[in-house]
Design a protein around this motif. Structure first.
Motif, PDB file in Angstrom:
ATOM      1  N   ASN A   1       0.823  -1.209   0.000  1.00  0.00           N
ATOM      2  CA  ASN A   1       0.000   0.000   0.000  1.00  0.00           C
ATOM      3  C   ASN A   1       0.854   1.255   0.000  1.00  0.00           C
ATOM      4  OD1 ASN A   1      -2.288  -1.561   0.034  1.00  0.00           O
ATOM      5  ND2 ASN A   1      -2.655  -1.339   2.230  1.00  0.00           N
TER       6      ASN A   1
ATOM      7  N   GLU B   1       2.141   1.745  -3.495  1.00  0.00           N
ATOM      8  CA  GLU B   1       1.083   2.280  -4.362  1.00  0.00           C
ATOM      9  C   GLU B   1       0.858   3.762  -4.084  1.00  0.00           C
ATOM     10  OE1 GLU B   1      -2.447   0.022  -4.062  1.00  0.00           O
ATOM     11  OE2 GLU B   1      -1.531  -1.874  -4.672  1.00  0.00           O
TER      12      GLU B   1
ATOM     13  N   HIS C   1      -5.640   0.341   4.405  1.00  0.00           N
ATOM     14  CA  HIS C   1      -6.209  -0.645   3.479  1.00  0.00           C
ATOM     15  C   HIS C   1      -6.584   0.064   2.181  1.00  0.00           C
ATOM     16  CE1 HIS C   1      -6.682  -3.624   6.758  1.00  0.00           C
ATOM     17  NE2 HIS C   1      -6.947  -2.561   7.484  1.00  0.00           N
ATOM     18  N   MET C   2      -6.057  -0.398   1.075  1.00  0.00           N
ATOM     19  CA  MET C   2      -6.367   0.238  -0.199  1.00  0.00           C
ATOM     20  C   MET C   2      -7.430  -0.563  -0.958  1.00  0.00           C
ATOM     21  SD  MET C   2      -4.505   2.902   0.006  1.00  0.00           S
ATOM     22  CE  MET C   2      -4.341   3.588  -1.614  1.00  0.00           C
ATOM     23  N   THR C   3      -7.036  -1.686  -1.531  1.00  0.00           N
ATOM     24  CA  THR C   3      -7.977  -2.472  -2.328  1.00  0.00           C
ATOM     25  C   THR C   3      -8.152  -3.893  -1.808  1.00  0.00           C
ATOM     26  OG1 THR C   3      -6.180  -3.082  -3.844  1.00  0.00           O
ATOM     27  CG2 THR C   3      -7.492  -1.145  -4.412  1.00  0.00           C
TER      28      THR C   3
END
Length: 275
Positions: free
Chosen positions: A86, A89, A164-166
């Motif tokens: 994360n 990203e 938490h992204m995806t």
């Protein structure tokens, strides 16, 4: 379509789902996201879309949406690998934004380089540096802007302000959001089933507002007030009808017949004998 359970009701985070709900199913909800860095404004609100309990329950009962709870996934501490991914990203997104902003800055500089160059030369001359002013070129100005460019993180756009992204999942939520047998929910579902655009009426002291079309294009035509019994006190009747006249809307009382489960709608109009 998936709805995310938050604060006891459904939320929509996908713009395509939002447009489908609005254009195809006449479900309005309320945009509650922040659209600018100055804070939340009702006139500039963005996703997510918060649905009322009645809207959420209706979509589930009509088989149009599934409600999921992500609480277990989003409250669980992420692993070290997930945190590192994360962060990578996020860094990649910030670098991409910095590159775009720098490219735009350089285009603006090149577009106005003659004015900038003239201003810098005049400043140097006033400082008694005529030789430096004469030696200054457009390339020097452009290179200086490029070297001094800094990307302020306050201007960055971050998709999700959490670790938490995806990588998260949801659990199907099967408990009812509101009482399906309540008169309020049955009135909402009945009006929606008649093809009406129905929204929350709290701002007008009512239970619902009815629109002849999309609320972005039309004003509400009726306010709907739910009565537990057909009887209403005279002063309360006058107060509600006067309110509807003030806001230029028709007043509708919805109640249930005493000898059955049939919903009755009674429209009351204000009459002025002097006119």
């Amino acid at each position: 379509m998936y709805l995310t359970l938050l604060n006891g009701t459904g939320y929509v985070f996908d713009v395509d789902d939002y447009m489908e709900l609005r254009m195809k199913y006449r479900i309005m909800g309320a945009l509650v996201g922040t659209a600018n860095s100055k804070g939340w404004s009702s006139s500039e609100a963005a996703l997510p879309l918060e649905l009322t309990k009645c809207e959420t329950q209706l979509l589930i009962d009509e088989g149009l949406a599934i409600l999921v709870s992500k609480t277990a996934s989003l409250t669980k501490s992420p692993s070290l690998d997930i945190l590192q991914n994360n962060q990578q990203e996020l860094t990649s997104r910030l670098e991409a934004q910095a590159d775009v902003l720098k490219a735009e800055k350089m285009r603006e500089t090149e577009r106005h380089v003659d004015k900038i160059l003239s201003g810098k030369r005049n400043k140097l001359v006033k400082q008694g540096k005529a030789d430096e002013a004469a030696a200054l070129t457009s390339e020097n100005v452009i290179q200086e802007v490029a070297n001094n460019f800094e990307f302020d993180l306050q201007n960055a756009l971050v998709e999700l302000p959490c670790p938490h992204m995806t990588n998260h999942d949801g659990r199907l939520w099967t408990d009812p959001i509101c009482d399906r047998n309540s008169l309020k929910y049955r009135v909402f579902r009945d009006l929606w089933g008649r093809g009406k655009f129905v929204t929350c009426g709290d701002a007008f002291g009512a239970d619902f507002l009815i629109y002849p079309g999309d609320p972005l294009l039309y004003h509400a035509s009726h306010i709907v007030i739910i009565q537990s019994t057909p009887a209403i006190r005279p002063l309360e009747l006058i107060a509600k009808v006067r309110l509807s006249v003030t806001v230029n809307k028709s007043c509708v009382f919805a109640y249930e017949e005493t000898d059955g489960n049939i919903i009755v709608y009674q429209t009351v109009a204000w009459c002025n004998p002097s006119k």
